[in-house]
Design a protein around this motif. Structure first.
Motif, short mmCIF file in Angstrom:
data_model
loop_
_atom_site.label_atom_id
_atom_site.label_comp_id
_atom_site.label_asym_id
_atom_site.label_seq_id
_atom_site.Cartn_x
_atom_site.Cartn_y
_atom_site.Cartn_z
N GLY A 44 0.81 -1.22 0.00
CA GLY A 44 0.00 0.00 0.00
C GLY A 44 0.84 1.26 0.00
N PHE A 45 0.16 2.36 -0.05
CA PHE A 45 0.82 3.66 -0.08
C PHE A 45 1.27 3.99 1.34
CE2 PHE A 45 -2.50 4.41 -3.56
CZ PHE A 45 -1.72 3.79 -4.51
N ARG A 46 2.49 3.60 1.67
CA ARG A 46 2.98 3.67 3.04
C ARG A 46 3.25 5.08 3.53
NH1 ARG A 46 4.50 -0.74 0.56
NH2 ARG A 46 6.33 0.02 -0.50
N ALA A 47 3.57 6.00 2.66
CA ALA A 47 3.96 7.34 3.10
C ALA A 47 2.83 8.35 2.97
CB ALA A 47 5.17 7.80 2.29
N MET A 48 1.59 7.87 2.92
CA MET A 48 0.46 8.79 2.78
C MET A 48 0.20 9.53 4.10
SD MET A 48 -2.38 6.83 0.42
CE MET A 48 -3.69 7.60 1.28
N ASP A 49 -0.06 10.82 3.97
CA ASP A 49 -0.45 11.59 5.14
C ASP A 49 -1.89 11.27 5.49
OD1 ASP A 49 1.99 12.87 5.24
OD2 ASP A 49 1.34 14.50 3.92
N GLU A 50 -2.22 11.50 6.74
CA GLU A 50 -3.60 11.33 7.16
C GLU A 50 -4.45 12.42 6.52
OE1 GLU A 50 -5.04 8.90 8.99
OE2 GLU A 50 -3.09 7.92 8.84
N PRO A 51 -5.69 12.12 6.15
CA PRO A 51 -6.54 13.13 5.54
C PRO A 51 -6.80 14.29 6.49
CG PRO A 51 -7.58 10.95 5.46
CD PRO A 51 -6.33 10.82 6.25
N VAL A 52 -6.84 15.49 5.92
CA VAL A 52 -7.13 16.68 6.71
C VAL A 52 -8.39 17.33 6.16
CG1 VAL A 52 -4.74 17.10 7.35
CG2 VAL A 52 -5.64 18.12 5.27
N GLY A 53 -8.94 18.24 6.92
CA GLY A 53 -10.12 18.96 6.45
C GLY A 53 -11.36 18.49 7.16
N GLY A 54 -12.46 18.89 6.62
CA GLY A 54 -13.75 18.57 7.21
C GLY A 54 -14.09 17.10 7.05
N PRO A 55 -15.07 16.65 7.80
CA PRO A 55 -15.45 15.24 7.74
C PRO A 55 -16.16 14.86 6.44
CG PRO A 55 -16.93 16.44 9.18
CD PRO A 55 -15.85 17.40 8.78
N ALA A 56 -16.72 15.86 5.73
CA ALA A 56 -17.45 15.58 4.50
C ALA A 56 -17.11 16.65 3.46
CB ALA A 56 -18.95 15.58 4.78
N PRO A 57 -17.27 16.32 2.21
CA PRO A 57 -17.00 17.32 1.17
C PRO A 57 -18.00 18.47 1.23
CG PRO A 57 -17.68 15.22 0.20
CD PRO A 57 -17.64 15.03 1.66
#
Length: 170
Positions: free
Chosen positions: A69-82
């Protein structure tokens, strides 16, 4: 102790999607004539370059997803929904531009696209003040961007863009 590599099927699907896009672009490039033009390259050069790049990238994406998998991916940021309202504003801008460009000309349709897209972006930022003065300011900025682009293409590069008049200046 041996490390077991985990597979990520959704990430693999992304790689397969990129692969299919690259193959589709390569199939389209086959239909473009290859006669060399100015500078020794033909009109099919760029589609071939992009399709080959997509095919190489898809190989890396699939390999990465299958080997842990994409091991160096950052955790998602921003709001919980688009922010769907912003998406709707931006979509309305693009669709309005496409629908009106031959009717009201490049400058005014692109200005309208800019105004609608900016409304979506401002809403996503949480801006609540969107009165007539803000709309007018956005329209003036959009026109200040669209008009020089139109003039550069029509007057200096001799590329025909839809205008409101036949003078080539509006």
């Amino acid at each position: 102790m041996t490390l077991q590599k985990k597979s990520y099927p959704l990430q693999t699907l992304v790689g397969i999607g990129v692969l299919l896009i690259g193959l589709g672009l390569a199939a389209g490039a086959l239909t473009i004539p290859s006669a060399a033009g100015y500078g020794g390259v033909g009109p099919n050069f760029l589609p071939w370059l992009i399709s080959l790049s997509l095919l190489v990238c898809s190989g890396f994406i699939i390999w990465e997803s299958r080997s842990g998998g994409f091991r160096a991916m950052d955790e998602p940021v921003g709001g919980p929904a688009p922010y769907w309202l912003g998406f709707a504003w931006m979509s309305a801008g693009l669709l309005t531009n496409a629908a009106l460009i031959t009717t009201i000309g490049f400058i005014f349709s692109c200005t309208l696209c800019f105004v609608l897209a900016v409304q979506g972006l401002k809403g996503a930022e949480g801006a609540t003040r969107r009165g007539p003065a803000v709309w007018l300011k956005d329209a003036l900025i959009g026109m200040a961007i669209a008009a020089p682009v139109f003039w550069m293409f029509t007057q200096f590069l001799a590329i025909n863009l839809p205008g409101l008049t036949s003078t080539g200046w509006l």
